[in-house]
Scaffold this motif. Structure first.
Motif, PDB file in Angstrom:
ATOM      1  N   LEU A   1      -0.989  10.271   4.440  1.00 48.27           N
ATOM      2  CA  LEU A   1      -0.097   9.915   3.491  1.00 48.27           C
ATOM      3  C   LEU A   1      -0.241   8.442   3.062  1.00 48.27           C
ATOM      4  O   LEU A   1      -0.063   8.213   2.035  1.00 48.27           O
ATOM      5  CB  LEU A   1       1.434  10.381   4.132  1.00 48.27           C
ATOM      6  N   GLU A   2      -0.300   7.675   3.994  1.00 48.14           N
ATOM      7  CA  GLU A   2      -0.640   6.245   3.761  1.00 48.14           C
ATOM      8  C   GLU A   2      -1.616   5.905   2.926  1.00 48.14           C
ATOM      9  O   GLU A   2      -1.490   5.251   1.848  1.00 48.14           O
ATOM     10  CB  GLU A   2      -0.726   5.225   5.076  1.00 48.14           C
ATOM     11  N   ARG A   3      -2.657   6.577   3.149  1.00 49.55           N
ATOM     12  CA  ARG A   3      -4.060   6.426   2.311  1.00 49.55           C
ATOM     13  C   ARG A   3      -3.818   7.020   0.874  1.00 49.55           C
ATOM     14  O   ARG A   3      -4.458   6.397  -0.180  1.00 49.55           O
ATOM     15  CB  ARG A   3      -5.391   7.070   2.778  1.00 49.55           C
ATOM     16  N   LEU A   4      -3.337   8.102   0.861  1.00 50.97           N
ATOM     17  CA  LEU A   4      -3.249   8.860  -0.385  1.00 50.97           C
ATOM     18  C   LEU A   4      -2.331   8.061  -1.414  1.00 50.97           C
ATOM     19  O   LEU A   4      -2.626   7.645  -2.704  1.00 50.97           O
ATOM     20  CB  LEU A   4      -2.484  10.310  -0.293  1.00 50.97           C
ATOM     21  N   THR A   5      -0.909   7.500  -0.811  1.00 51.82           N
ATOM     22  CA  THR A   5      -0.198   6.614  -1.652  1.00 51.82           C
ATOM     23  C   THR A   5      -0.747   5.242  -2.055  1.00 51.82           C
ATOM     24  O   THR A   5      -0.574   4.841  -3.066  1.00 51.82           O
ATOM     25  CB  THR A   5       1.156   6.556  -1.005  1.00 51.82           C
ATOM     26  N   GLU A   6      -1.515   4.729  -0.947  1.00 55.75           N
ATOM     27  CA  GLU A   6      -2.143   3.394  -1.266  1.00 55.75           C
ATOM     28  C   GLU A   6      -3.072   3.573  -2.678  1.00 55.75           C
ATOM     29  O   GLU A   6      -3.095   2.851  -3.202  1.00 55.75           O
ATOM     30  CB  GLU A   6      -2.852   3.156  -0.035  1.00 55.75           C
ATOM     31  N   VAL A   7      -4.007   4.703  -2.394  1.00 58.00           N
ATOM     32  CA  VAL A   7      -4.764   4.775  -3.749  1.00 58.00           C
ATOM     33  C   VAL A   7      -4.266   4.874  -4.967  1.00 58.00           C
ATOM     34  O   VAL A   7      -4.605   4.308  -5.817  1.00 58.00           O
ATOM     35  CB  VAL A   7      -5.983   6.108  -3.223  1.00 58.00           C
TER      36      VAL A   7
ATOM     37  N   GLY B   1      12.304  -4.134   2.557  1.00 57.69           N
ATOM     38  CA  GLY B   1      11.115  -4.059   1.952  1.00 57.69           C
ATOM     39  C   GLY B   1      10.683  -3.023   1.468  1.00 57.69           C
ATOM     40  O   GLY B   1       9.779  -2.927   0.278  1.00 57.69           O
ATOM     41  N   VAL B   2      11.145  -1.585   1.938  1.00 57.35           N
ATOM     42  CA  VAL B   2      10.501  -0.274   1.846  1.00 57.35           C
ATOM     43  C   VAL B   2      11.125  -0.094   0.223  1.00 57.35           C
ATOM     44  O   VAL B   2      10.400   0.340  -0.769  1.00 57.35           O
ATOM     45  CB  VAL B   2      10.759   0.622   2.563  1.00 57.35           C
ATOM     46  N   LEU B   3      12.205  -0.296  -0.034  1.00 56.50           N
ATOM     47  CA  LEU B   3      13.094   0.308  -1.191  1.00 56.50           C
ATOM     48  C   LEU B   3      13.392  -0.778  -2.444  1.00 56.50           C
ATOM     49  O   LEU B   3      13.553  -0.344  -3.312  1.00 56.50           O
ATOM     50  CB  LEU B   3      14.531   0.771  -0.708  1.00 56.50           C
TER      51      LEU B   3
ATOM     52  N   TYR C   1       4.912   2.225   1.771  1.00 55.48           N
ATOM     53  CA  TYR C   1       5.244   0.814   2.704  1.00 55.48           C
ATOM     54  C   TYR C   1       6.022   1.764   3.923  1.00 55.48           C
ATOM     55  O   TYR C   1       5.787   1.148   5.068  1.00 55.48           O
ATOM     56  CB  TYR C   1       6.566   0.113   2.039  1.00 55.48           C
ATOM     57  N   LEU C   2       6.598   2.795   3.539  1.00 51.14           N
ATOM     58  CA  LEU C   2       7.455   3.551   4.836  1.00 51.14           C
ATOM     59  C   LEU C   2       6.289   4.165   5.961  1.00 51.14           C
ATOM     60  O   LEU C   2       6.187   4.071   6.967  1.00 51.14           O
ATOM     61  CB  LEU C   2       7.971   4.631   4.493  1.00 51.14           C
ATOM     62  N   MET C   3       5.191   4.616   5.361  1.00 56.17           N
ATOM     63  CA  MET C   3       3.951   5.143   5.987  1.00 56.17           C
ATOM     64  C   MET C   3       3.254   4.016   6.652  1.00 56.17           C
ATOM     65  O   MET C   3       2.925   4.218   8.079  1.00 56.17           O
ATOM     66  CB  MET C   3       3.182   6.029   5.255  1.00 56.17           C
ATOM     67  N   TYR C   4       3.203   2.815   5.959  1.00 51.59           N
ATOM     68  CA  TYR C   4       2.372   1.755   6.789  1.00 51.59           C
ATOM     69  C   TYR C   4       3.327   1.196   7.921  1.00 51.59           C
ATOM     70  O   TYR C   4       2.777   0.856   8.983  1.00 51.59           O
ATOM     71  CB  TYR C   4       2.472   0.375   5.585  1.00 51.59           C
TER      72      TYR C   4
END
Length: 440
Positions: free
Chosen positions: A61-67, A127-129, A389-392
Motif C-alpha cells: 500500500l505504501e509503494r502503490l500510493t507513493e507512485v 501530519g497524516v491528515l 503517510y499512514l502506511m509510512y
C-alpha cells in the motif's frame, strides 16, 4: 480464474468510464465515488474477491500510493504555467506554510485533548491528515498551463507543496513516539527533517527539471535528435528527482513537484510566445500525423511547448490509471477497518471547521475575495497522500493499537471527503465559473 475475473471487471470499468466521462462531468458525482463502490463490491462485503486489510499489506500500500502521488505531483507542477515571481504563487505558499501549521496544530490539539491520543500520535495524525490531495482534486485544479484562474492555481499549488511540507510533522510525530531520532532538544529534526529536507528537495527537483529540459531541447533543436519517447522523459525525470532527493535525505515529493514546475518554467522562458506556441502544439497534436509531430518536436520555436504538452498528456493518463487502482483499493479495505475507533464528529471538525480556520489564517491580509476564500476552504480534499503517510508510519514501527486508531480516523476522513467533495464539486465549480464569466 480469479485473474480472469479481475481482468473483466477492470476492463468493463475503464470502458464504461471512457464512454460515460462526458455524462459524469455534468452530474454531482466524481469518478472516485464510483471507484469506492467497485472496491466495496470486490471486498468480503460483496463478491469477496479480495480479503486483505489496511494492516496486512502495508508495504504494498505504501509503494502503490507513493507512485500515484509522485505522478500526480509532477503533473500538478507541469500545469502551473506562471513563473516563480508571479504573485499568484503567494496563495499556495501561504496555504502550504501558515495554513499547514494551523491545521497540524488544531488536529494535534483535538487528537490529544478530545481523542485521548498520546502527543506523538496526535502530531502524527496532524501530519497524516493536514495535506490536501493532488490526485483526487483534479476537478478543482488548473486544467491547462494557460489557466489564469486564481482559485484553481491556489488549490493546485497547495496540493503540490503541502504533500512535502507535511513530512516534517510526520517525522516529528514518529520521533515523539520513539520511532525516529529527533536529536538533543530536537536539533536533528529542525536542521535535517525540516530545514535541509525541505530546501534541498525543492532545489534538487528544480535543478534536475531545468537540466533535463535543457538537454532534451538542445538535442532536438540543434541536432534533430532525442525525438519521441516523451513518456520516458516524464518517468525518468520523476524517478531521477525522487531517487536523488531520497539519497540526499531530502523530501522526494517536493523534488518531483519542483521538477515539474521548473520544466514548465523553462518552457515558458524558451518559447517566444508561450501561449501561441501552446495552442499551435495542441492543434498539431489533434492531427494523428507522426510527421507533423516530429517536425513540431524539433522546431526552434515550438519544441519547448511540444515537449511539455507530450509529457503532461502522458502523465495525466498515468495519473488517472493510478487513481483507479488506489481508490478501488481503498474501497476494498473498508470492510476490515476497526470502525469502533472512528470518531465521526472528528470528520466535520477537520473538513469544515479546522480547514476554514486554517485557510482564513493563511490568507489573512492577502486580499482574496470572500467567495474564493470560502471555496478554497471547502475544497481541502483528503485522499491518497494521507493513506501514504499512514502506511509510512505503520512501516516505521507504529504500534498496532495506535495504528488501528489512526487507520480508522484517516480512512473515515478520506471516505467522507471523497463523498462530500465528489457530490459538491460539479455544482459549486459550475456556479463559480458562471460568476467569473459574468464578471468578465
Amino acid at each position: 480464474m480469479a485473474f480472469a475475473l479481475w481482468s473483466v471487471l477492470i476492463g468493463l470499468l475503464l470502458i464504461l468510464l471512457a464512454l460515460g466521462a462526458s455524462v459524469l462531468a455534468r452530474l454531482p458525482l466524481s469518478t472516485a465515488m464510483l471507484y469506492l463502490v467497485v472496491g466495496l463490491a470486490v471486498s468480503p462485503l460483496g463478491l469477496a474477491w479480495s480479503d486483505f486489510g489496511p494492516l496486512t499489506h502495508t508495504t504494498l500500500l505504501e509503494r502503490l500510493t507513493e507512485v500515484v502521488v509522485l505522478v500526480s505531483l509532477f503533473s500538478a507542477g507541469l500545469k502551473l504555467g506562471h513563473g516563480i515571481g508571479d504573485r499568484r504563487w503567494l496563495l499556495p505558499l501561504r496555504l502550504a506554510s501558515v495554513s499547514m501549521l494551523v491545521t497540524v496544530g488544531c488536529i494535534t490539539f483535538a487528537g490529544w485533548a478530545l481523542l485521548g491520543l498520546p502527543i506523538g500520535a496526535a502530531v502524527l495524525l496532524g501530519g497524516v491528515l493536514a495535506p490536501t490531495d493532488p490526485v483526487l482534486a483534479s476537478d478543482v485544479q488548473v486544467h491547462t498551463p494557460g489557466d489564469r484562474d486564481q482559485l484553481r492555481f491556489a488549490l493546485t499549488g497547495e496540493g503540490g507543496l503541502n504533500d512535502g511540507t507535511a513530512f516534517p510533522f510526520v517525522m516529528l510525530g514518529l520521533g515523539l513516539l520513539g520511532l525516529h531520532d529527533l536529536g538533543a532538544f530536537g536539533w536533528r529534526w529542525f536542521a535535517i527533517d525540516l530545514v535541509w529536507a525541505v530546501g534541498a528537495g525543492i532545489g534538487i527537483g528544480a535543478a534536475l527539471g531545468v537540466a533535463t529540459g535543457r538537454l532534451v531541447l538542445y538535442l532536438r533543436r540543434e541536432h534533430k535528435e532525442a525525438v519521441g519517447l516523451d513518456d520516458f522523459v516524464a518517468l525518468g525525470l520523476i524517478a531521477l528527482a525522487y531517487g536523488v532527493a531520497l539519497l540526499l535525505h531530502a523530501y522526494g515529493f517536493l523534488a518531483v513537484f519542483a521538477a515539474g514546475v521548473a520544466l514548465r518554467n523553462l518552457v515558458q522562458r524558451q518559447s517566444g510566445s508561450a501561449e501561441a506556441s501552446r495552442r499551435a502544439v495542441e492543434q498539431a497534436a489533434a492531427v494523428p500525423d507522426r510527421r507533423v509531430a516530429d517536425t513540431m518536436a524539433v522546431d526552434p520555436q515550438h519544441a519547448p511547448a511540444y515537449m511539455a504538452h507530450a509529457v503532461l498528456s502522458f502523465n495525466e493518463q498515468l495519473e488517472r490509471i493510478g487513481e483507479v487502482a488506489v481508490v478501488v483499493t481503498i474501497g476494498a479495505l473498508l470492510w476490515a477497518v476497526p470502525w469502533e475507533h472512528a470518531s465521526w464528529w472528528f470528520v466535520p471538525l477537520l473538513l469544515v471547521v479546522i480547514r476554514q480556520l486554517s485557510v482564513a489564517a493563511g490568507l489573512a491580509g492577502s486580499g482574496t475575495a470572500r467567495t474564493r476564500r470560502v471555496l478554497i476552504g471547502w475544497f481541502g480534499i483528503r485522499g491518497i497522500g494521507s493513506l501514504y503517510y499512514l502506511m509510512y508510519a505503520v512501516n516505521h514501527g507504529l504500534p498496532t493499537e495506535l495504528a488501528d486508531r489512526l487507520v480508522a480516523l484517516a480512512l473515515s476522513t478520506v471516505v467522507a471527503s471523497v463523498l462530500v467533495h465528489g457530490v459538491s464539486v460539479t455544482p459549486l465549480m459550475a456556479a463559480y465559473e458562471r460568476r467569473a464569466a459574468a464578471r468578465q
